[in-house]
Design an enzyme around this catalytic site. Structure first.
Site, PDB file in Angstrom:
ATOM      1  N   SER A   1      -9.964  -0.325   7.386  1.00  0.00           N
ATOM      2  CA  SER A   1      -9.330  -0.238   6.066  1.00  0.00           C
ATOM      3  C   SER A   1      -8.688  -1.511   5.547  1.00  0.00           C
ATOM      4  O   SER A   1      -8.224  -1.540   4.415  1.00  0.00           O
ATOM      5  CB  SER A   1      -8.274   0.879   6.067  1.00  0.00           C
ATOM      6  N   SER A  42      -9.392   2.092   3.240  1.00  0.00           N
ATOM      7  CA  SER A  42      -8.501   2.835   2.364  1.00  0.00           C
ATOM      8  C   SER A  42      -7.528   1.951   1.593  1.00  0.00           C
ATOM      9  O   SER A  42      -6.855   2.418   0.673  1.00  0.00           O
ATOM     10  CB  SER A  42      -7.708   3.847   3.206  1.00  0.00           C
ATOM     11  N   LYS A  64       0.829  -1.200   0.000  1.00  0.00           N
ATOM     12  CA  LYS A  64       0.000   0.000   0.000  1.00  0.00           C
ATOM     13  C   LYS A  64       0.871   1.260   0.000  1.00  0.00           C
ATOM     14  O   LYS A  64       1.858   1.335   0.734  1.00  0.00           O
ATOM     15  CB  LYS A  64      -0.912  -0.022   1.234  1.00  0.00           C
TER      16      LYS A  64
END
Length: 430
Positions: free
Chosen positions: A168, A144, A75
């Site tokens: 997330s 996210s 990420k």
């Protein structure tokens, strides 16, 4: 596009066994991953940066360790020295950190080949990314950690790193039909991760299955987390109701299916009821996250506020009104609740509940509701999303297994039991 046309998760453990058995070359796996990214990412948009093929091949050839030669995506909230790190914000376009985040270093030490970075909501808040859901591109992949969940679901990589401050990791794993694991805070380091809330930020993991996620967790944490045997006659606590919001009929149907599967597989279910203080934690999470984000993103707000999304800018402006007294009170609530929560697990192996209120919402204007995840992040519980079920709309709908802090191995093995039970039920029904 056809629903599910891009959904093709790769089993990391199976790849590991084929490498060890000599039937598959590590460099070939990495190059295949890059080929898959080339093939599908123009539609999915999960990646923000990708390593070049020559460097990838060299890294695979020289790798050693439990993850040797296995491709992993990270990420873009974590620093990488060899790939740009933008934190989901135009403020950091082209930013090149001087060092890797600690979790990236652990990946490399374990032999993994970091093949690229995945999309993140802006500073891991809630602004939607450009990523599409591989199971149904008309639905949100969540957030996210949108790119990490989608990259695994689309078969670009067998493993991906994400994060969770509210929901997330667990929510996008549910929406994209893959396993997601949010460990006890501190099991995996957040050093080198762009901070949003220092009390809540947690590293998360994505994989095709629970066993794969457990294998990855063990390789990174250096602790016995891999699932080597399923628990004998586990007892799952299923809440009678929820203090945050009611699950949809879709989610309750998935939970009912899991309860039936657990019983057929030799486990059992016990009804549990949350104490009143669980409802108070909803506000405590919001207060702590707001107070800390206003400080963590102070530089960006003070110097680049026009480059922040309207959603994040408005959140930070509200967050500025949270005073130290309210924050301190919320921290006391958090500490007391962490001490009180042992009673939630009396007589049960783990708690079992929906991972999200429903299937992924249609449309790309929202990342979905993290209501079913926030309290567990605040309390520091290990949580695992168990994939394998679909809702009435045909999209994935996950189940969340929750254990007491520090019980990461138990959480993963209990989740593996649920996954196994659902697979058995599916075979018997086919």
């Amino acid at each position: 596009m056809n629903t599910g046309s891009f959904y093709r998760p790769l089993a990391g453990l199976a790849l590991r066994r084929r490498i060890d058995g000599g039937s598959l070359d590590a460099a070939r796996i990495v190059l295949d991953a890059l080929d898959r990214i080339d093939e599908v990412d123009r539609e999915i948009n999960a990646m923000t940066a990708v390593i070049d093929r020559e460097k990838a091949s060299a890294a695979a050839a020289s790798s050693h360790g439990p993850l040797a030669g296995l491709p992993v995506a990270v990420k873009d909230i974590f620093d990488t020295a060899d790939l740009p790190t933008g934190y989901g914000s135009p403020i950091y376009t082209g930013h090149r950190p001087a060092a890797d985040a600690a979790i990236v270093t652990l990946l490399r030490r374990a032999g993994a080949v970091v093949v690229g970075k995945t999309t993140t909501s802006e500073f891991a808040y809630m602004s939607p990314t450009v990523t599409r859901n591989p199971c149904d591109p008309a639905r949100t992949p969540g957030g996210s950690s949108a790119g990490s969940a989608a990259a695994v679901a689309a078969g670009m990589v067998p493993f991906a790193i994400g994060s969770q401050t509210g929901g997330s990791t667990i929510r996008p794993a549910s929406f994209c039909g893959v396993a997601g694991f949010k460990p006890t805070p501190g099991l995996l380091p957040t050093v080198g991760m762009k901070c949003f809330s220092w009390s809540l930020d947690t590293v998360g993991l994505f994989a095709a299955s629970v066993r794969d996620a457990a294998f990855l967790a063990q390789a990174l944490a250096g602790r016995p987390l891999a699932v080597t045997a399923l628990p004998d006659k586990p007892v799952f606590g299923v809440p009678l109701d929820y203090p945050w919001s009611a699950p949809s009929g879709n989610a309750l149907a998935a939970l009912d299916t899991a309860v039936r599967a657990i019983g057929l597989a030799g486990g059992s279910v016990k009804s549990v009821r949350f104490d009143a203080w669980m409802a108070d934690l909803i506000g405590a999470h919001h207060t702590i996250q707001s107070y800390e984000a206003w400080r963590s993103l102070g530089y960006e707000y003070d110097n680049h506020r026009d480059e922040l999304s309207p959603l994040l800018r408005a959140f930070l402006e509200r967050a500025a009104t949270v005073d130290a007294e309210a924050y301190q009170h919320a921290c006391v609530q958090m500490r007391r609740a962490r001490e009180q929560q042992a009673s939630l697990f009396d007589g049960v192996t783990a708690l079992l509940m929906p991972a999200a209120p429903d299937e992924a919402p249609e449309g790309l204007g929202s990342t979905g509701d993290p209501a079913f995840n926030r309290n567990w992040t605040l309390l520091g519980n290990p949580c695992t999303n168990v994939p394998g079920l679909r809702g009435h709309g045909g999209a994935p709908i996950g189940l969340q297994v929750v254990c007491s802090p520090g019980s990461d191995s138990r959480c993963l093995s209990a989740a593996a039991f649920v996954e196994h039970a659902l697979a058995q039920l599916g075979r018997e029904g086919s």
